[in-house]
Design a protein around this motif. Structure first.
Motif, PDB file in Angstrom:
ATOM      1  N   CYS A  57     -11.734   3.278  -1.350  1.00  0.00           N
ATOM      2  CA  CYS A  57     -11.078   3.750  -0.133  1.00  0.00           C
ATOM      3  C   CYS A  57      -9.586   3.450  -0.179  1.00  0.00           C
ATOM      4  O   CYS A  57      -9.143   2.490  -0.812  1.00  0.00           O
ATOM      5  N   SER A  58      -8.839   4.285   0.506  1.00  0.00           N
ATOM      6  CA  SER A  58      -7.392   4.122   0.583  1.00  0.00           C
ATOM      7  C   SER A  58      -7.051   2.820   1.301  1.00  0.00           C
ATOM      8  O   SER A  58      -7.756   2.390   2.203  1.00  0.00           O
ATOM      9  N   GLY A  59      -5.959   2.204   0.871  1.00  0.00           N
ATOM     10  CA  GLY A  59      -5.502   0.979   1.505  1.00  0.00           C
ATOM     11  C   GLY A  59      -6.117  -0.282   0.927  1.00  0.00           C
ATOM     12  O   GLY A  59      -5.927  -1.370   1.474  1.00  0.00           O
ATOM     13  N   THR A  60      -6.849  -0.165  -0.190  1.00  0.00           N
ATOM     14  CA  THR A  60      -7.469  -1.332  -0.806  1.00  0.00           C
ATOM     15  C   THR A  60      -6.391  -2.239  -1.408  1.00  0.00           C
ATOM     16  O   THR A  60      -5.491  -1.766  -2.101  1.00  0.00           O
ATOM     17  N   GLU A  71      -5.204   2.597  -4.927  1.00  0.00           N
ATOM     18  CA  GLU A  71      -5.629   3.796  -4.214  1.00  0.00           C
ATOM     19  C   GLU A  71      -6.704   4.528  -5.019  1.00  0.00           C
ATOM     20  O   GLU A  71      -6.726   4.444  -6.247  1.00  0.00           O
ATOM     21  N   PRO A  72      -7.610   5.244  -4.333  1.00  0.00           N
ATOM     22  CA  PRO A  72      -8.599   6.030  -5.064  1.00  0.00           C
ATOM     23  C   PRO A  72      -7.914   6.958  -6.068  1.00  0.00           C
ATOM     24  O   PRO A  72      -6.862   7.536  -5.786  1.00  0.00           O
ATOM     25  N   GLY A  73      -8.497   7.046  -7.248  1.00  0.00           N
ATOM     26  CA  GLY A  73      -7.925   7.885  -8.302  1.00  0.00           C
ATOM     27  C   GLY A  73      -7.066   7.133  -9.297  1.00  0.00           C
ATOM     28  O   GLY A  73      -6.703   7.688 -10.335  1.00  0.00           O
ATOM     29  N   THR A  74      -6.702   5.874  -8.996  1.00  0.00           N
ATOM     30  CA  THR A  74      -5.949   5.110  -9.982  1.00  0.00           C
ATOM     31  C   THR A  74      -6.826   4.943 -11.221  1.00  0.00           C
ATOM     32  O   THR A  74      -8.035   4.774 -11.119  1.00  0.00           O
ATOM     33  N   VAL A  75      -6.220   5.037 -12.386  1.00  0.00           N
ATOM     34  CA  VAL A  75      -6.969   4.978 -13.635  1.00  0.00           C
ATOM     35  C   VAL A  75      -6.739   3.627 -14.296  1.00  0.00           C
ATOM     36  O   VAL A  75      -5.599   3.252 -14.595  1.00  0.00           O
ATOM     37  N   LEU A  76      -7.820   2.903 -14.485  1.00  0.00           N
ATOM     38  CA  LEU A  76      -7.778   1.623 -15.179  1.00  0.00           C
ATOM     39  C   LEU A  76      -8.814   1.707 -16.293  1.00  0.00           C
ATOM     40  O   LEU A  76     -10.009   1.776 -16.026  1.00  0.00           O
ATOM     41  N   PRO A  77      -8.376   1.757 -17.554  1.00  0.00           N
ATOM     42  CA  PRO A  77      -9.347   1.912 -18.640  1.00  0.00           C
ATOM     43  C   PRO A  77     -10.267   0.696 -18.736  1.00  0.00           C
ATOM     44  O   PRO A  77      -9.932  -0.387 -18.238  1.00  0.00           O
ATOM     45  N   ILE A  78     -11.391   0.887 -19.379  1.00  0.00           N
ATOM     46  CA  ILE A  78     -12.254  -0.252 -19.677  1.00  0.00           C
ATOM     47  C   ILE A  78     -11.458  -1.152 -20.622  1.00  0.00           C
ATOM     48  O   ILE A  78     -10.972  -0.695 -21.661  1.00  0.00           O
ATOM     49  N   HIS A  79     -11.292  -2.413 -20.222  1.00  0.00           N
ATOM     50  CA  HIS A  79     -10.444  -3.312 -21.004  1.00  0.00           C
ATOM     51  C   HIS A  79     -10.943  -4.748 -20.891  1.00  0.00           C
ATOM     52  O   HIS A  79     -11.878  -5.021 -20.140  1.00  0.00           O
ATOM     53  N   THR A 126       0.835  -1.206   0.000  1.00  0.00           N
ATOM     54  CA  THR A 126       0.000   0.000   0.000  1.00  0.00           C
ATOM     55  C   THR A 126       0.866   1.251   0.000  1.00  0.00           C
ATOM     56  O   THR A 126       0.589   2.200  -0.748  1.00  0.00           O
ATOM     57  N   ALA A 127       1.911   1.292   0.809  1.00  0.00           N
ATOM     58  CA  ALA A 127       2.812   2.457   0.837  1.00  0.00           C
ATOM     59  C   ALA A 127       3.452   2.672  -0.533  1.00  0.00           C
ATOM     60  O   ALA A 127       3.588   3.816  -0.987  1.00  0.00           O
ATOM     61  N   GLU A 128       3.814   1.589  -1.202  1.00  0.00           N
ATOM     62  CA  GLU A 128       4.396   1.707  -2.542  1.00  0.00           C
ATOM     63  C   GLU A 128       3.360   2.234  -3.539  1.00  0.00           C
ATOM     64  O   GLU A 128       3.683   3.044  -4.407  1.00  0.00           O
ATOM     65  N   ALA A 129       2.115   1.801  -3.418  1.00  0.00           N
ATOM     66  CA  ALA A 129       1.049   2.295  -4.294  1.00  0.00           C
ATOM     67  C   ALA A 129       0.816   3.785  -4.061  1.00  0.00           C
ATOM     68  O   ALA A 129       0.658   4.557  -5.010  1.00  0.00           O
ATOM     69  N   GLN A 130       0.797   4.187  -2.796  1.00  0.00           N
ATOM     70  CA  GLN A 130       0.568   5.597  -2.470  1.00  0.00           C
ATOM     71  C   GLN A 130       1.682   6.489  -2.992  1.00  0.00           C
ATOM     72  O   GLN A 130       1.439   7.642  -3.349  1.00  0.00           O
ATOM     73  N   ALA A 131       2.902   5.960  -3.090  1.00  0.00           N
ATOM     74  CA  ALA A 131       4.043   6.723  -3.592  1.00  0.00           C
ATOM     75  C   ALA A 131       4.156   6.684  -5.117  1.00  0.00           C
ATOM     76  O   ALA A 131       4.928   7.443  -5.693  1.00  0.00           O
ATOM     77  N   SER A 132       3.381   5.817  -5.760  1.00  0.00           N
ATOM     78  CA  SER A 132       3.460   5.641  -7.207  1.00  0.00           C
ATOM     79  C   SER A 132       2.573   6.656  -7.929  1.00  0.00           C
ATOM     80  O   SER A 132       1.426   6.874  -7.512  1.00  0.00           O
ATOM     81  N   PRO A 133       3.052   7.224  -9.030  1.00  0.00           N
ATOM     82  CA  PRO A 133       2.191   8.123  -9.816  1.00  0.00           C
ATOM     83  C   PRO A 133       0.921   7.429 -10.324  1.00  0.00           C
ATOM     84  O   PRO A 133      -0.105   8.071 -10.510  1.00  0.00           O
ATOM     85  N   ARG A 134       0.969   6.114 -10.514  1.00  0.00           N
ATOM     86  CA  ARG A 134      -0.195   5.348 -10.994  1.00  0.00           C
ATOM     87  C   ARG A 134      -1.187   5.032  -9.877  1.00  0.00           C
ATOM     88  O   ARG A 134      -2.273   4.541 -10.139  1.00  0.00           O
TER      89      ARG A 134
END
Length: 130
Positions: free
Chosen positions: A107-110, A43-51, A12-20
């Motif tokens: 929510c954060s921490g997912t 994390e909230p706001g991560t973008v995953l296109p419809i795929h 989770t800490a690595e995800a929060q520090a990642s631009p993605r």
């Protein structure tokens, strides 16, 4: 290896520090492995296109947090909506091979445990619904 709070907190800490705003922790040894098994911290706001994945089904199990999973048809219309929240008894989803889908992190921490057939294949332009 044990999957515990310490490991989930690390990813989770690595995800929060990642631009993605997401980070994988792979259990498979290579991208060519026949089974792709991983933690995916989101994390909230991560973008995953419809795929879609034409070569494999995909299974998510939520270890903590909450997310929405939406299925779509070719016209970008939602055909199914699932809120995954283990505190409400909704633990995961199986996404059939070829099914258009995306997620929204609530929510954060997912963190999810994700499984799909290998080898790893990056999304081709034909597998992203613009």
């Amino acid at each position: 290896m044990i999957i515990d709070k310490k490991l989930l907190d690390q990813v989770t800490a690595e995800a929060q520090a990642s631009p993605r705003l997401r980070m994988n922790y792979n259990f498979h040894e290579t991208l060519d492995a026949p089974a792709q098994r991983l933690l995916n911290a989101l994390e909230p706001g991560t973008v995953l296109p419809i795929h879609r994945h034409m070569h494999t089904a995909e299974t998510y199990v939520v270890l903590r947090g909450r997310l929405n999973v939406d299925f779509y048809n070719e016209d970008r219309q939602v055909t199914a909506h699932y809120e995954l929240d283990p505190t409400k008894g909704a633990y995961g989803v199986n996404i059939p091979r070829g099914q258009w889908h995306t997620i929204e992190v609530l929510c954060s921490g997912t963190v999810i445990f994700e499984v799909k057939d290998g080898p790893y294949m990056p999304l081709a332009p034909a597998d992203i619904l613009e």
